[in-house]
Design an enzyme around this catalytic site. Structure first.
Site, mmCIF file in Angstrom:
data_model
loop_
_atom_site.group_PDB
_atom_site.id
_atom_site.type_symbol
_atom_site.label_atom_id
_atom_site.label_comp_id
_atom_site.label_asym_id
_atom_site.label_seq_id
_atom_site.Cartn_x
_atom_site.Cartn_y
_atom_site.Cartn_z
ATOM 1 N N THR A 152 4.124 5.542 42.693
ATOM 2 C CA THR A 152 4.255 6.857 41.962
ATOM 3 C C THR A 152 5.925 7.474 41.877
ATOM 4 O OG1 THR A 152 4.036 7.975 44.130
ATOM 5 C CG2 THR A 152 2.085 7.697 42.458
ATOM 6 N N ASP A 153 5.869 8.394 40.940
ATOM 7 C CA ASP A 153 7.219 9.082 40.707
ATOM 8 C C ASP A 153 7.779 10.014 41.783
ATOM 9 O OD1 ASP A 153 7.294 7.476 38.451
ATOM 10 O OD2 ASP A 153 5.971 8.684 37.259
ATOM 11 N N SER B 110 10.491 14.776 43.545
ATOM 12 C CA SER B 110 9.803 14.365 42.469
ATOM 13 C C SER B 110 11.090 13.462 41.593
ATOM 14 C CB SER B 110 9.579 15.769 41.754
ATOM 15 O OG SER B 110 9.305 15.294 40.205
ATOM 16 N N ARG B 111 10.868 12.267 41.189
ATOM 17 C CA ARG B 111 11.853 11.543 41.146
ATOM 18 C C ARG B 111 12.112 11.610 39.260
ATOM 19 N NH1 ARG B 111 8.944 7.169 43.768
ATOM 20 N NH2 ARG B 111 9.423 7.178 45.947
ATOM 21 N N VAL B 112 11.365 12.251 38.719
ATOM 22 C CA VAL B 112 11.598 12.364 37.230
ATOM 23 C C VAL B 112 11.344 13.697 36.698
ATOM 24 C CG1 VAL B 112 11.104 9.895 36.483
ATOM 25 C CG2 VAL B 112 9.225 11.514 36.668
#
Lengths: 510, 131
Positions: free
Chosen positions: A338-339, A364-366
């Protein structure tokens, strides 16, 4: 009614008169072994993997294992009537589910059959259950926000359309509540929501559906339900079915949100099937392809490029941990796919901090790229401020003699924590979140008692709604604020503070 | 070494073919002992079926099962079998199955031609349902 009856009878007469019985060659096989929903069969020459088959009693199945002279079939339905020697017919088609607008507002099983007693589905199109995820060139980076309505998430762990954000935590920490709140907040956002219940209790699913109905959220939601009482095959198929339904909207250039509740039970169902199929067990007895099981599912959630209609499918998979162990096999797999993840903690939940999000471990990476400018500006220092507060709070427990700066930081942190508390089923629109966080981070709540932060903020929101609604409108439309806006907000807060209940404020020593 | 049902069947058939019929009981006993030792007794029905198929195949004969709801004259059955399996030497096994209502079903090891009333009704039902 008579007219309609006539039409139906006419239709039947026409179909029967036009029907020609042609002799077709069918590929068949025979059941040699059956155990708990898995059949071993011989014959079925040339059958393919994932091909549908039909037993003589009309029950369908899907081929999973192809071995020398034998194949393993997962039964999709009641398997108690299937006996040794029963004939199986290969249907020459892959598993598919109905898709389309007609599914919205319905509760379905993983094969697309209605479970809500509201009659037949209004759908003519079907999508295969297993599809290859969109490739690199078909995608676009995540850039539009998907507001959950939860302050802790939208400010510090923002989610973008097309993102895969994991919700992870122990049992009873509010994982489903976060997902349901997110669905409720999509009202009027032109997003189709799909809630996939995997191995859940029937009464829990019923409660969720009734809650969604009560809030008017079923008008844009599809529920795919495979409950704990159903066969492992149904639990295994449910997320793929829901994903195909969501892909239809993504392919049409629309936005979809899919919730897999939960993938731990999905992995358990797959382990059950794999062990009966005698596939070699690995770590925690899961088969070797348990990573691929989830990666191929979650990769199907994407933000498509403009050429393909710019549709998106956002996935919120849920994973239940045991005793907070995020290093178990399935949680680590899904974390890596997951992101980002929203980590919910039992300790926070029991302290009354809800949603019980651990902001230190959640990431939250993006999503940052998808946050609106105003939110990005206002929440920029929030995570850092809260982290510093938690560190100071732990340190402050050992001594009472604190300097003014530390005391100020602690006061601010306590108010921020209080502000981020949010009750269930009460999502907050983004413009209100911006104002609330702005007010808190700019120390406009320093005179308010910690326990009165929530009523003070509620009163302030009402006051702005009635007297300065343009403060909301500007954020909603411009997605940003300027100095004039800031000045106006400051004066509105001061006005409200002068009229508000004085019990909200700390008594000043003379 | 683990073997599949077809490997056991092939080995069994080859051993039986290599010795005179008087020695068959001894060969079969040894084969059964081996299958039991390997813990593969559950494959036995499949192995027997495959041995039978191998024998028929060696004689160029295809075993065909014809299922009917009522007694149908042999010449009609033979005519229908000839229609679906032309130029094939067949050994016909007859089965009575009232659940097919009428007509016949012709089956080989992995193919079926459904000329039964039940099959036609099922197809019609599917056609109506899909429309």
């Amino acid at each position: 009614m008579t007219g309609q009856k006539d039409t139906v009878v006419e239709h039947l007469k026409k179909t029967i008169s036009e029907y020609k019985a042609d002799i077709t060659e069918e590929k068949i096989g025979r059941v040699v072994e059956i155990s708990d929903g898995i059949v071993k069969a011989v014959g079925l020459a040339d059958v393919g993997a994932a091909e549908m088959v039909e037993f003589d009693n009309g029950v369908r199945g899907v081929v999973l294992n192809l071995e020398e002279g034998m194949c393993g079939i997962m039964v999709l339905g009641e398997y108690t009537d299937i006996g040794e020697g029963m004939t199986i017919k290969a249907l020459g088609e892959l598993m598919s589910v109905p898709v389309g607008d007609g599914l919205i507002g319905r509760v379905l099983d993983p094969l697309g059959n209605p479970k809500d007693g509201k009659g037949a589905l209004d759908s003519s199109e079907r999508y295969p259950m297993e599809r290859i995820a969109p490739g690199v060139m078909s995608r676009k980076s995540v850039h539009e926000p998907l507001q959950t309505g939860l302050k802790s998430i939208d400010t510090m762990v923002p989610i973008g359309r097309g993102q895969r954000e994991l919700i992870i935590g122990d049992r009873q920490t509010g994982k489903t509540a976060v997902a349901i709140d997110t669905i409720l907040n999509q009202k009027g956002e032109d997003i189709v929501c799909i809630y996939v219940a995997i191995g859940q209790k029937e009464n829990k699913v019923a409660q969720i559906v009734s809650r969604l109905e009560k809030a008017g959220a079923m008008a844009y939601t599809i529920v795919v339900s495979a409950t704990a009482s159903e066969a492992a095959a149904m639990n295994y198929l449910a997320p793929y079915a829901g994903c195909s339904m969501g892909e239809y909207f993504m392919d049409k250039g629309k936005h979809a949100l899919i919730i897999y509740d939960d993938l731990s039970k999905h992995a358990v169902a797959y382990r059950h099937i794999s062990l009966i199929l005698r596939r070699p067990p690995g770590r925690e007895a899961f088969p070797g392809d348990v990573f691929y099981l989830h990666s191929r599912l979650l990769e199907r959630s994407a933000k498509l490029n403009d050429k393909l209609g710019a549709g998106s499918m956002t996935a919120l998979p849920i994973i239940e941990t045991q005793g907070g162990d995020v290093s178990a096999y399935v949680p680590t797999n899904v974390i890596s796919i997951t992101d980002g993840q929203i980590y919910l903690e039992s300790d926070l939940f029991n302290k009354g901090f809800r949603p019980a999000i651990n902001v230190g471990l959640s990431v939250s990476r993006v999503g940052g790229a998808a946050q609106i400018k105003a939110m990005k500006k206002v929440a920029g220092t929030l995570r850092l401020g809260l982290a510093q507060f938690r560190e100071l709070e732990a340190f402050a427990q050992f001594g009472s003699d604190l300097d003014a700066a530390t005391k100020r930081q602690l006061d601010l942190g306590r108010r921020l924590e209080e502000l981020l508390k949010q009750s269930q089923y009460s999502p907050v629109p983004v413009e209100r979140q911006v104002i609330q966080i702005y007010v808190a981070t700019n120390e406009m709540l320093s005179d308010v008692k910690v326990e009165k932060v929530q009523p003070f903020i509620a009163g302030l929101m009402e006051y702005i709604e009635n007297n300065a609604g343009d403060l909301f409108t500007e954020i909603r439309e411009e997605l940003m604020y300027d100095e004039t806006w800031e000045e106006k907000l400051k004066s509105v807060v001061a006005e409200f503070a002068s009229t508000a209940d004085q019990s909200y404020f700390i008594e000043k020593q003379s | 070494m683990k073997a599949s049902a077809s490997q056991y069947a092939q080995a069994w058939y080859e051993k039986l073919s290599a010795v005179p019929p008087a020695e068959w009981p001894g060969v079969s006993e040894k084969m059964l002992k081996l299958i039991r030792q390997d813990g593969k007794m559950r494959l036995l029905p499949d192995i027997v079926r495959l041995v039978e198929e191998t024998e028929l195949a060696s004689q160029g004969v295809t075993q065909v099962t014809v299922r009917s709801a009522h007694d149908i004259p042999d010449e009609i059955i033979a005519k229908h079998v000839k229609q679906v399996l032309p130029e094939v030497k067949v050994k016909i096994d007859r089965e009575n199955d009232p659940s097919i209502i009428g007509g016949i079903q012709i089956e080989t090891a992995n193919k079926r031609w459904d000329l039964s009333l039940r099959g036609q009704l099922r197809k019609l039902a599917q056609l109506i349902h899909s429309n």
